[in-house]
Enzyme design. Structure first.
Site, mmCIF file in Angstrom:
data_model
loop_
_atom_site.group_PDB
_atom_site.id
_atom_site.type_symbol
_atom_site.label_atom_id
_atom_site.label_comp_id
_atom_site.label_asym_id
_atom_site.label_seq_id
_atom_site.Cartn_x
_atom_site.Cartn_y
_atom_site.Cartn_z
ATOM 1 N N SER A 1 0.826 -1.057 -0.104
ATOM 2 C CA SER A 1 0.018 -0.053 0.017
ATOM 3 C C SER A 1 0.936 1.315 0.137
ATOM 4 O O SER A 1 2.201 1.166 0.277
ATOM 5 C CB SER A 1 -0.794 -0.151 1.268
ATOM 6 O OG SER A 1 -1.447 1.207 1.531
ATOM 7 N N TYR B 1 -2.189 -1.027 10.243
ATOM 8 C CA TYR B 1 -2.254 -1.150 8.899
ATOM 9 C C TYR B 1 -0.768 -0.657 8.361
ATOM 10 O O TYR B 1 0.110 -1.271 7.509
ATOM 11 C CB TYR B 1 -3.245 -0.491 8.231
ATOM 12 C CG TYR B 1 -3.297 -0.518 6.649
ATOM 13 C CD1 TYR B 1 -3.967 -1.719 6.275
ATOM 14 C CD2 TYR B 1 -2.776 0.381 5.809
ATOM 15 C CE1 TYR B 1 -4.227 -1.788 4.883
ATOM 16 C CE2 TYR B 1 -2.917 0.188 4.662
ATOM 17 C CZ TYR B 1 -4.015 -0.882 4.113
ATOM 18 O OH TYR B 1 -3.958 -1.294 2.623
HETATM 19 N N1 LIG Z 1 -8.540 -0.520 -1.723
HETATM 20 C C1 LIG Z 1 -7.353 0.324 -1.527
HETATM 21 O O1 LIG Z 1 -7.439 1.422 -1.481
HETATM 22 C C2 LIG Z 1 -6.044 -0.374 -1.172
HETATM 23 C C3 LIG Z 1 -4.881 0.693 -1.384
HETATM 24 C C4 LIG Z 1 -3.700 0.099 -1.186
HETATM 25 C C5 LIG Z 1 -3.607 -1.432 -0.729
HETATM 26 N N2 LIG Z 1 -4.828 -2.276 -0.605
HETATM 27 C C6 LIG Z 1 -4.400 -3.497 -0.358
HETATM 28 O O2 LIG Z 1 -4.993 -4.318 -1.395
HETATM 29 C C7 LIG Z 1 -5.320 -5.862 -0.553
HETATM 30 C C8 LIG Z 1 -6.763 -5.857 -0.985
HETATM 31 O O3 LIG Z 1 -7.826 -4.831 -0.533
HETATM 32 P P1 LIG Z 1 -8.890 -4.509 -1.265
HETATM 33 O O4 LIG Z 1 -9.169 -3.031 -0.991
HETATM 34 O O5 LIG Z 1 -9.295 -5.397 -2.542
HETATM 35 O O6 LIG Z 1 -10.008 -5.043 -0.010
HETATM 36 P P2 LIG Z 1 -11.262 -6.102 0.087
HETATM 37 O O7 LIG Z 1 -11.710 -5.576 1.414
HETATM 38 O O8 LIG Z 1 -12.050 -5.771 -1.024
HETATM 39 O O9 LIG Z 1 -10.599 -7.293 -0.173
HETATM 40 C C9 LIG Z 1 -9.872 -7.862 0.959
HETATM 41 C C10 LIG Z 1 -10.036 -9.393 0.826
HETATM 42 O O10 LIG Z 1 -9.282 -9.868 1.806
HETATM 43 C C11 LIG Z 1 -10.186 -10.969 2.664
HETATM 44 N N3 LIG Z 1 -9.503 -11.217 4.095
HETATM 45 C C12 LIG Z 1 -9.485 -10.253 5.146
HETATM 46 N N4 LIG Z 1 -9.241 -11.064 6.071
HETATM 47 C C13 LIG Z 1 -8.820 -12.491 5.668
HETATM 48 C C14 LIG Z 1 -8.596 -13.482 6.388
HETATM 49 N N5 LIG Z 1 -8.190 -13.467 7.801
HETATM 50 N N6 LIG Z 1 -8.546 -14.648 5.605
HETATM 51 C C15 LIG Z 1 -8.714 -14.835 4.588
HETATM 52 N N7 LIG Z 1 -8.893 -13.697 3.687
HETATM 53 C C16 LIG Z 1 -9.166 -12.588 4.358
HETATM 54 C C17 LIG Z 1 -11.260 -10.347 2.499
HETATM 55 O O11 LIG Z 1 -12.596 -11.419 2.883
HETATM 56 C C18 LIG Z 1 -11.526 -9.777 1.479
HETATM 57 O O12 LIG Z 1 -12.289 -10.548 0.158
HETATM 58 C C19 LIG Z 1 -5.315 -5.384 0.835
HETATM 59 O O13 LIG Z 1 -4.074 -6.037 1.232
HETATM 60 C C20 LIG Z 1 -5.211 -3.847 0.940
HETATM 61 O O14 LIG Z 1 -4.475 -3.637 2.199
HETATM 62 C C21 LIG Z 1 -5.678 -1.792 -0.889
#
Ligand SMILES: NC(=O)c1ccc[n+]([C@@H]2O[C@H](COP(=O)([O-])OP(=O)(O)OC[C@H]3O[C@@H](n4cnc5c(N)ncnc54)[C@H](O)[C@@H]3O)[C@@H](O)[C@H]2O)c1
Length: 262
Positions: A144, A157
């Site tokens: 991130s 985070y």
């Molecule tokens: N959306 C953003 O702006 C953003 C920005 C930077 C980084 N990220 C990173 O991208 C990745 C995906 O995020 P996203 O935005 O798609 O979020 P999201 O919430 O849409 O998806 C995250 C997924 O991780 C799964 N998850 C969470 N805890 C879990 C566990 N204990 N066991 C198995 N699965 C689990 C959730 O069920 C979900 O399906 C994350 O690592 C997040 O930190 C997201």
């Protein structure tokens, strides 16, 4: 050296964690379109089935709780039995919790460290031996912008994502001679359910409406002033799996709309 042409991942087995939603779902879908045999892992069973249907059922799914080493071990056994190896590992599962440091619970801190850091470590440990044996592997850790900068109320985070870069670099050094690359991708705000939940929480904390949270807090440090789409991050994964990217190693690919220019 085994090679694959750009976007041709036929015969590769890919494991994507957190693939039921958002960025992980987009990554799994693009990998499947590129010819890989994809295994989607997530804790949310019904969402996982929906994601699989979106991909015409042409993918495998495993339900696992990545905060639990036992659940991870079971998942790894299922995948080893079914595929025998993993060529592409995308450690994507993650969660956000927005809370001032002084009231941040230890339970939530541990959960976030376990899902975003320990699970990535355990998955890498499990797939690297076969990658080394086959002389080809791609590990991509979804970090991130918070692997580089901090924001208030996101102590766990920010800590986990900074740590994930350390893990990425260390692993990249260890496998550098083996045809395996280990990289991270660091997006700023991507339009996913994780961000929608943050908008809700920040709106509560700052007592301002949702559109004001997006405009005045989230997009404030982003010169490009747009949320990123999950498919853009998925394209970066496909690029890092491609042959022309084989010398990109230990890199943190920042996709931040210019956030860290200054
Ligand atoms: N959306 C953003 O702006 C953003 C920005 C930077 C980084 N990220 C990173 O991208 C990745 C995906 O995020 P996203 O935005 O798609 O979020 P999201 O919430 O849409 O998806 C995250 C997924 O991780 C799964 N998850 C969470 N805890 C879990 C566990 N204990 N066991 C198995 N699965 C689990 C959730 O069920 C979900 O399906 C994350 O690592 C997040 O930190 C997201």
């Amino acid at each position: 050296m085994q090679s694959n042409s750009h976007k041709d991942l036929t015969d590769k087995v890919a494991l994507v964690t957190g693939a039921a939603s958002g960025i992980g779902c987009a990554i799994a879908s693009k990998l499947a379109h590129s010819g890989a045999e994809v295994c989607l892992v997530d804790i949310q069973e019904s969402l996982l089935q929906q994601a699989s249907l979106l991909m015409n059922g042409q993918v495998s799914t495993v339900v696992a709780d990545l905060s639990s080493p036992e659940s991870i071990a079971t998942m790894q056994e299922v995948i080893a039995r079914k595929f025998g190896r993993v060529d592409i590992l995308v450690n994507n599962a993650g969660l956000q919790h927005v809370e001032p440091l002084e009231s941040f619970s230890l339970e939530k801190w541990d959960e976030m460290m376990h899902v975003m850091l320990r699970a990535a470590f355990l998955n890498m440990q499990s797939v690297i031996p076969a990658m080394i044996k086959n002389g080809w592997g791609r590990i991509i850790n979804i970090a991130s912008i918070h692997s580089l900068v901090a924001s208030p109320f996101k102590s766990a985070y920010v800590t986990a994502k900074h740590g994930l870069i350390g893990l990425t670099k260390t692993a990249a050094l260890e496998v550098a001679l083996k045809g395996v690359t280990v990289n991270a991708i660091s997006p700023s705000y991507v339009r996913t359910p994780l961000v929608e939940k943050q908008i809700e929480k920040l709106s509560e904390i700052h007592q301002i409406p949702h559109d004001q949270v997006i405009k005045e807090i989230m997009l404030l440090p982003m010169p490009q002033k747009e949320l990123i789409e999950p498919e853009e991050i998925a394209e970066m994964v496909i690029f890092l799996c491609s042959d022309p990217a084989r010398h990109i190693n230990g890199h943190n690919l920042v996709v931040d709309g210019g956030w860290t220019i200054t």
